[in-house]
Enzyme design. Structure first.
Site, PDB file in Angstrom:
ATOM      1  N   CYS A 137       0.801  -1.225   0.000  1.00  0.00           N
ATOM      2  CA  CYS A 137       0.000   0.000   0.000  1.00  0.00           C
ATOM      3  C   CYS A 137       0.834   1.276   0.000  1.00  0.00           C
ATOM      4  O   CYS A 137       0.275   2.367  -0.106  1.00  0.00           O
ATOM      5  CB  CYS A 137      -0.950   0.007   1.198  1.00  0.00           C
ATOM      6  SG  CYS A 137      -2.129  -1.361   1.162  1.00  0.00           S
ATOM      7  N   CYS A 457       0.398   2.569   6.571  1.00  0.00           N
ATOM      8  CA  CYS A 457       0.778   1.185   6.843  1.00  0.00           C
ATOM      9  C   CYS A 457       0.774   0.425   5.521  1.00  0.00           C
ATOM     10  O   CYS A 457       0.248   0.908   4.518  1.00  0.00           O
ATOM     11  CB  CYS A 457      -0.187   0.540   7.823  1.00  0.00           C
ATOM     12  SG  CYS A 457      -1.907   0.525   7.231  1.00  0.00           S
TER      13      CYS A 457
END
Length: 473
Positions: A137, A457
């Site tokens: 991500c 994250c």
């Protein structure tokens, strides 16, 4: 909330000792989300001997729920549209760009170096090198910091960094046994060899291998990890739903007020022009409360309403050395300053990247949480955001897991993701990082702030944080 947590911790499977220990301590503390702003230094973060790298501009095509208007396209089509949108926005000359780097997660095998294919399709010179990076991500964050490194080291003056994700058409493989047969058939030199291979095929060979948002090292779906994390940090279902509703409400307001200026229209071939994100859907707490647990059933607290959704989208940014940007007549939006990457245990701390990265990047920059005017954190799950808030505001967690004497403090909620976040705007895995940085730059200008903290994250237990500084107006 205490009774709810007690029930949840007992019923969630595979609750770790780490989670249990933190839950016991977390019940006695409450995160201070509204931290009073303190006077901050007005000194720039410019460093002697280090080139200033600036964000000239950033764009993205509308982020859409997978299976909607982009469903018939390929990843490079979306990336090409973002690059063309950036060209139209900046009018950067073709020969002024030295390098192009894009991030992605689930790669289309036909265009494995999607950066190169998108660049050629967008009309860039075939003399401009391009490569693709992947870091879950934070892939486009990695693309941007790769560009920062190329510029700061003097290798390039202008880099385009971006990202792409196409969840409407992810590669689905044959089973490994079937692949072996098929590869054998491609090498077979006689009919007898082919018939021998075909005779080995069994019905179960035809079962496809479906992709999943799961950790290879733990075989755990990310939503399951988010559920356990929320339980460990005593984040209730109601808190998660309230936060998700906040994200959608703020995104809707920003969209209606014309604040999402990074969005560029995209004329989808054979369809209408897409002009706005389609996942922004403010609901009500009553409606959200009716949804069942999506991952840990039946007692989990993570649902479809408080999780980010599968998204198609692409983003692109133009980065330059300050000298180059000014020489070309640009007025940059922001400086890209210190950044860090972190990594931790992917089983119990999968989504705590912002907690570990934020203190490190603040320390590098010589700043505190109170110096930050704008926070832009990636919202994978509402529970993930609130767990990070509590971890950042915990002396116990700082001392036992981060090697710090005391907590760094939680971000002030009134400065946090004020134009919505991934829960509402969408989260194309490889493209979100550029959206975060561009939004941070726009908010600094709109709100009159000086410093922004971007954090995210990522799968694998990794994380990223960057300081963005407003360019003097």
């Amino acid at each position: 909330m205490i009774s709810m947590l007690s029930c949840t911790v007992r019923t969630l499977p595979a609750a770790s000792a780490w989670a249990a220990r933190f839950s016991a301590r977390c019940l006695s503390c409450s995160p201070q989300l509204h931290v009073a702003a303190q006077p901050k230094t007005k000194n720039t973060l410019s460093k002697n001997g280090v080139k200033n790298v600036v964000l000239v501009d950033g764009v993205r095509i509308p982020f859409l729920q997978s299976g909607t208007s982009y469903a018939d396209l390929m990843p490079h089509d979306l990336a090409r549209a973002a690059l063309q949108g950036l060209l139209n926005r900046t009018d950067v000359p073709n020969d002024a760009v030295d390098y192009i780097v894009l991030g992605t997660v689930i790669q289309e095998v036909k265009t494995s170096n999607v950066a190169r294919e998108a660049a050629l399709g967008a009309g860039f010179s075939d003399k401009i090198p391009a490569h693709t990076v992947t870091m879950a991500c934070i892939s486009s964050n990695q693309a941007m910091t790769t560009g920062v490194g190329l510029i700061a080291s003097g290798q390039c003056d202008a880099v385009i960094a971006g990202g792409i994700e196409m969840m409407s058409d992810v590669p689905i493989r044959h089973s490994r046994k079937m692949r072996k047969i098929m590869l054998g058939l491609s090498r077979a030199k006689s009919l007898g060899q082919r018939l021998s291979l075909i005779s080995r095929i069994r019905p179960d060979y035809f079962a496809p291998e479906l992709p999943a948002v799961a950790e290879f090292s733990t075989n755990e779906v990310m939503g399951h990890s988010a559920d356990r994390l929320a339980a460990a940090f005593a984040v209730s279902r109601l808190e998660q739903d309230e936060y998700a509703l906040r994200s959608h409400t703020l995104a809707k307001k920003a969209q209606e007020e014309g604040l999402l200026t990074d969005v560029v229209p995209f004329k989808v071939p054979g369809k209408d022009t897409v002009v706005r994100d389609n996942g922004i859907r403010p609901s009500s707490l009553e409606q959200m409360s009716k949804l069942k647990a999506a991952f840990v059933k039946p007692y989990g607290t993570v649902t479809a309403a408080n999780s980010s959704f599968l998204t198609d989208g692409a983003s692109a940014t133009l980065l330059m050395s300050e000298e180059k940007a000014l020489a070309m007549g640009y007025k940059p939006k922001a400086y890209l300053r210190d950044f860090v990457y972190v990594s931790q245990d992917p089983k119990d701390q999968l989504l705590l990247g912002p907690t570990y990265a934020s203190p490190k990047v603040l320390g590098k920059a010589g700043l505190t949480m109170q110096d930050i005017d704008v926070f832009e954190f990636h919202e994978a799950f509402a529970g993930q955001i609130l767990a990070n808030m509590k971890a950042l505001d915990s002396d116990w967690f700082a001392q036992n897991y981060m090697g710090r004497k005391s907590k760094v403090g939680a971000p002030a909620l009134e400065k946090f993701n004020n134009w919505g976040g991934s829960l509402s705007l969408g989260h194309p895995f490889g493209a979100t990082g550029c959206r975060l940085v561009t939004t941070a730059a726009h908010r600094l200008k709109k709100e009159g702030g000086q410093y922004a903290l971007v954090a995210a994250c990522a799968a694998g237990g990794q994380g990223h944080a960057m300081i963005v500084e407003r360019y003097p107006q």
